[in-house]
Design a protein around this motif. Structure first.
Motif, mmCIF file in Angstrom:
data_model
loop_
_atom_site.group_PDB
_atom_site.id
_atom_site.type_symbol
_atom_site.label_atom_id
_atom_site.label_comp_id
_atom_site.label_asym_id
_atom_site.label_seq_id
_atom_site.Cartn_x
_atom_site.Cartn_y
_atom_site.Cartn_z
ATOM 1 N N GLY A 290 0.805 -1.233 0.000
ATOM 2 C CA GLY A 290 0.000 0.000 0.000
ATOM 3 C C GLY A 290 0.836 1.280 0.000
ATOM 4 O O GLY A 290 0.723 2.105 -0.916
ATOM 5 N N PRO A 291 1.689 1.473 1.012
ATOM 6 C CA PRO A 291 2.497 2.696 1.028
ATOM 7 C C PRO A 291 3.477 2.798 -0.139
ATOM 8 O O PRO A 291 3.800 3.901 -0.589
ATOM 9 N N MET A 292 3.910 1.643 -0.666
ATOM 10 C CA MET A 292 4.798 1.677 -1.837
ATOM 11 C C MET A 292 4.058 2.234 -3.043
ATOM 12 O O MET A 292 4.596 3.019 -3.817
ATOM 13 N N THR A 293 2.801 1.839 -3.199
ATOM 14 C CA THR A 293 1.979 2.334 -4.310
ATOM 15 C C THR A 293 1.896 3.854 -4.253
ATOM 16 O O THR A 293 2.068 4.545 -5.269
ATOM 17 N N ARG A 294 1.647 4.369 -3.061
ATOM 18 C CA ARG A 294 1.523 5.824 -2.909
ATOM 19 C C ARG A 294 2.830 6.534 -3.267
ATOM 20 O O ARG A 294 2.830 7.546 -3.968
ATOM 21 N N ALA A 295 3.933 5.975 -2.799
ATOM 22 C CA ALA A 295 5.232 6.618 -3.058
ATOM 23 C C ALA A 295 5.568 6.619 -4.553
ATOM 24 O O ALA A 295 6.164 7.573 -5.067
ATOM 25 N N MET A 296 5.161 5.558 -5.275
ATOM 26 C CA MET A 296 5.560 5.465 -6.676
ATOM 27 C C MET A 296 4.796 6.442 -7.571
ATOM 28 O O MET A 296 5.284 6.827 -8.627
ATOM 29 N N LEU A 297 3.619 6.868 -7.128
ATOM 30 C CA LEU A 297 2.922 7.913 -7.891
ATOM 31 C C LEU A 297 3.718 9.215 -7.806
ATOM 32 O O LEU A 297 3.843 9.955 -8.789
ATOM 33 N N MET A 298 4.296 9.458 -6.644
ATOM 34 C CA MET A 298 5.148 10.647 -6.483
ATOM 35 C C MET A 298 6.383 10.517 -7.374
ATOM 36 O O MET A 298 6.811 11.459 -8.023
ATOM 37 N N LYS A 299 6.928 9.303 -7.396
ATOM 38 C CA LYS A 299 8.121 9.053 -8.214
ATOM 39 C C LYS A 299 7.804 9.301 -9.694
ATOM 40 O O LYS A 299 8.569 9.961 -10.403
ATOM 41 N N ASN A 300 6.667 8.775 -10.157
ATOM 42 C CA ASN A 300 6.285 8.970 -11.563
ATOM 43 C C ASN A 300 6.100 10.453 -11.887
ATOM 44 O O ASN A 300 6.447 10.902 -12.987
ATOM 45 N N THR A 301 5.570 11.204 -10.930
ATOM 46 C CA THR A 301 5.373 12.640 -11.169
ATOM 47 C C THR A 301 6.726 13.337 -11.323
ATOM 48 O O THR A 301 6.898 14.201 -12.184
ATOM 49 N N LEU A 302 7.677 12.921 -10.507
ATOM 50 C CA LEU A 302 9.023 13.504 -10.627
ATOM 51 C C LEU A 302 9.646 13.125 -11.984
ATOM 52 O O LEU A 302 10.279 13.954 -12.640
ATOM 53 N N LEU A 303 9.437 11.876 -12.395
ATOM 54 C CA LEU A 303 9.969 11.435 -13.702
ATOM 55 C C LEU A 303 9.329 12.231 -14.835
ATOM 56 O O LEU A 303 9.994 12.580 -15.811
ATOM 57 N N ALA A 304 8.029 12.540 -14.697
ATOM 58 C CA ALA A 304 7.340 13.349 -15.721
ATOM 59 C C ALA A 304 7.935 14.753 -15.735
ATOM 60 O O ALA A 304 8.213 15.311 -16.800
ATOM 61 N N TYR A 305 8.151 15.302 -14.575
ATOM 62 C CA TYR A 305 8.722 16.662 -14.453
ATOM 63 C C TYR A 305 10.105 16.728 -15.114
ATOM 64 O O TYR A 305 10.434 17.687 -15.805
ATOM 65 N N LYS A 306 10.884 15.684 -14.878
ATOM 66 C CA LYS A 306 12.272 15.683 -15.381
ATOM 67 C C LYS A 306 12.386 15.192 -16.824
ATOM 68 O O LYS A 306 13.487 15.091 -17.358
ATOM 69 N N HIS A 307 11.249 14.826 -17.439
ATOM 70 C CA HIS A 307 11.244 14.272 -18.806
ATOM 71 C C HIS A 307 12.155 13.057 -18.913
ATOM 72 O O HIS A 307 12.876 12.898 -19.892
ATOM 73 N N THR A 308 12.106 12.222 -17.903
ATOM 74 C CA THR A 308 12.959 11.029 -17.906
ATOM 75 C C THR A 308 12.407 9.966 -18.854
ATOM 76 O O THR A 308 13.170 9.240 -19.501
ATOM 77 N N ILE A 309 11.062 9.877 -18.933
ATOM 78 C CA ILE A 309 10.445 8.821 -19.745
ATOM 79 C C ILE A 309 10.355 9.288 -21.200
ATOM 80 O O ILE A 309 10.872 8.640 -22.105
ATOM 81 N N TYR A 310 9.674 10.398 -21.403
ATOM 82 C CA TYR A 310 9.579 11.014 -22.733
ATOM 83 C C TYR A 310 10.571 12.171 -22.722
ATOM 84 O O TYR A 310 10.419 13.115 -21.960
ATOM 85 N N LYS A 311 11.587 12.056 -23.526
ATOM 86 C CA LYS A 311 12.758 12.927 -23.388
ATOM 87 C C LYS A 311 12.504 14.390 -23.780
ATOM 88 O O LYS A 311 13.178 15.276 -23.299
ATOM 89 N N ASP A 312 11.565 14.616 -24.705
ATOM 90 C CA ASP A 312 11.408 16.008 -25.162
ATOM 91 C C ASP A 312 10.326 16.738 -24.382
ATOM 92 O O ASP A 312 9.526 16.154 -23.690
#
Ligand code: NAP
Length: 312
Positions: A290-312
């Protein structure tokens, strides 16, 4: 030499004392949130815009409200900006699509989620398809699901991402192991089966995906090195259904009514006491996936912010 009854009892008692080690999702999720917060602090210090997660909530479902509120709280904890858009259960699909389009085009929003389930008048597929995959931090868009299946960079759905991270941080060997998954939902079981079979760590497992039409499920679980339960049936997996030394991951969260003040407690799909006597590692409920699920949404948001997944 003849072994006395006393000796047999003693031996089984000692054996029974052997308890599994805990995969502590609460501890690891706190570590992850601290890591994210440290990055956000640096972003803030540099004067840049901070990451921003939005959420759309439709209707009055109690569990959905609680989930969305906890996401907003998690954002505050890691230092993200968050915004919540609430719609009544009578809202039209067109209204929701309009909000999605607005968020897709808002340069200040890095990612957003539409809390499921949606009311009947809305076509869930259509709603998910309308989300820009680059902002789909839930990882539910078919483009992101496809990228996952092809082992490309993508937003992994939060629960499977959380389980992978737990296995990774505890350095649990998955290569060459037999992993049995119970449940084939779009958000947990099915993506988990793909991820455990991928050519990476954690992964490289031989995967069996079971569901409600699988006869004699114990014949699969008894042979599994790793069992992941995501079916939503309290205490379904018993100790006698697993082998000695198995790794047991419990995704299930079911509200079970009781006589406590709250009126219910949360139960996992795993019968913890009997499984912990045989397993090598086990996740508790609550405090595991449960708490891991919550933390990973935050992680994905950071990855979106940093353009880690989609580079441009
Ligand atoms: P779901 O959509 O409710 O689907 C349940 C799956 O389990 C289905 O594939 C179903 O088979 C299968 N199943 C049901 N009864 C079964 C049985 N007796 N034997 C074998 N398979 C059986 O599942 P979900 O959304 O993944 O949720 C599963 C559980 O995880 C729920 O308790 C949910 O609350 C919890 N959950 C927890 C988290 C978390 O963060 N910890 C996140 C998401 C979900 P069929 O496909 O044949 O119907």
């Amino acid at each position: 030499k003849k072994i006395s009854k006393f000796e047999i009892n003693l031996k089984s008692k000692i054996k029974r004392k052997k308890m599994a080690q805990i995969l502590d999702g609460l501890k690891i999720s706190n570590e992850i949130k601290q890591e994210i917060k440290a990055e956000v602090d640096k972003i803030k210090a540099s004067g840049k815009r901070i990451p921003h997660l939005s959420a759309i909530l439709v209707g009055n479902n109690g569990a959905s409200k609680a989930y969305v509120n906890s996401k907003v709280k998690d954002c505050a904890e890691v230092g993200f900006e968050s915004s919540l858009y609430k719609f009544p259960s009578t809202a039209s699909e067109a209204e929701l699509l309009e909000k999605i389009e607005e968020l897709n085009n808002d340069p200040n929003v890095d990612g957003f989620i539409v809390q499921l389930p949606l009311p009947k008048q809305m076509d869930q597929e259509k709603i998910i398809m309308a989300i820009n995959p680059r902002k789909d931090v839930d990882g539910f868009h078919p483009e992101n699901f496809g990228r996952m299946a092809l082992e490309m960079d993508t937003f992994l759905p939060a629960t499977p991402f959380g389980i992978l991270t737990l296995l990774e941080r505890y350095n649990i060997e998955t290569k060459g192991k037999h992993c049995v998954i119970i449940g084939r939902s779009r958000i947990v079981g099915r993506p988990m089966s793909i991820l455990m079979g991928r050519k990476d760590f954690p992964g490289n497992s031989t995967v069996t995906l079971t569901h409600s039409y699988t006869p004699h499920i114990e014949e699969f679980t008894k042979n599994a090195d790793i069992v992941i339960t995501a079916l939503g049936d309290p205490h379904f997996l018993k100790g006698e259904m697993i082998k000695d030394g198995a790794v047991v991951i419990d995704v299930g969260i079911t509200r079970v009514e009781d006589n406590t003040e709250k009126g219910y407690h949360l139960a996992g799909d795993v019968d913890f006491d009997s499984c912990a006597e045989k397993a090598s590692w086990i996740t508790p409920v609550p405090g595991g996936v449960g708490p891991m699920t919550r933390a990973m949404l935050m992680k994905n948001t950071l990855l979106a912010y940093k353009h880690t997944i989609y580079k441009d």
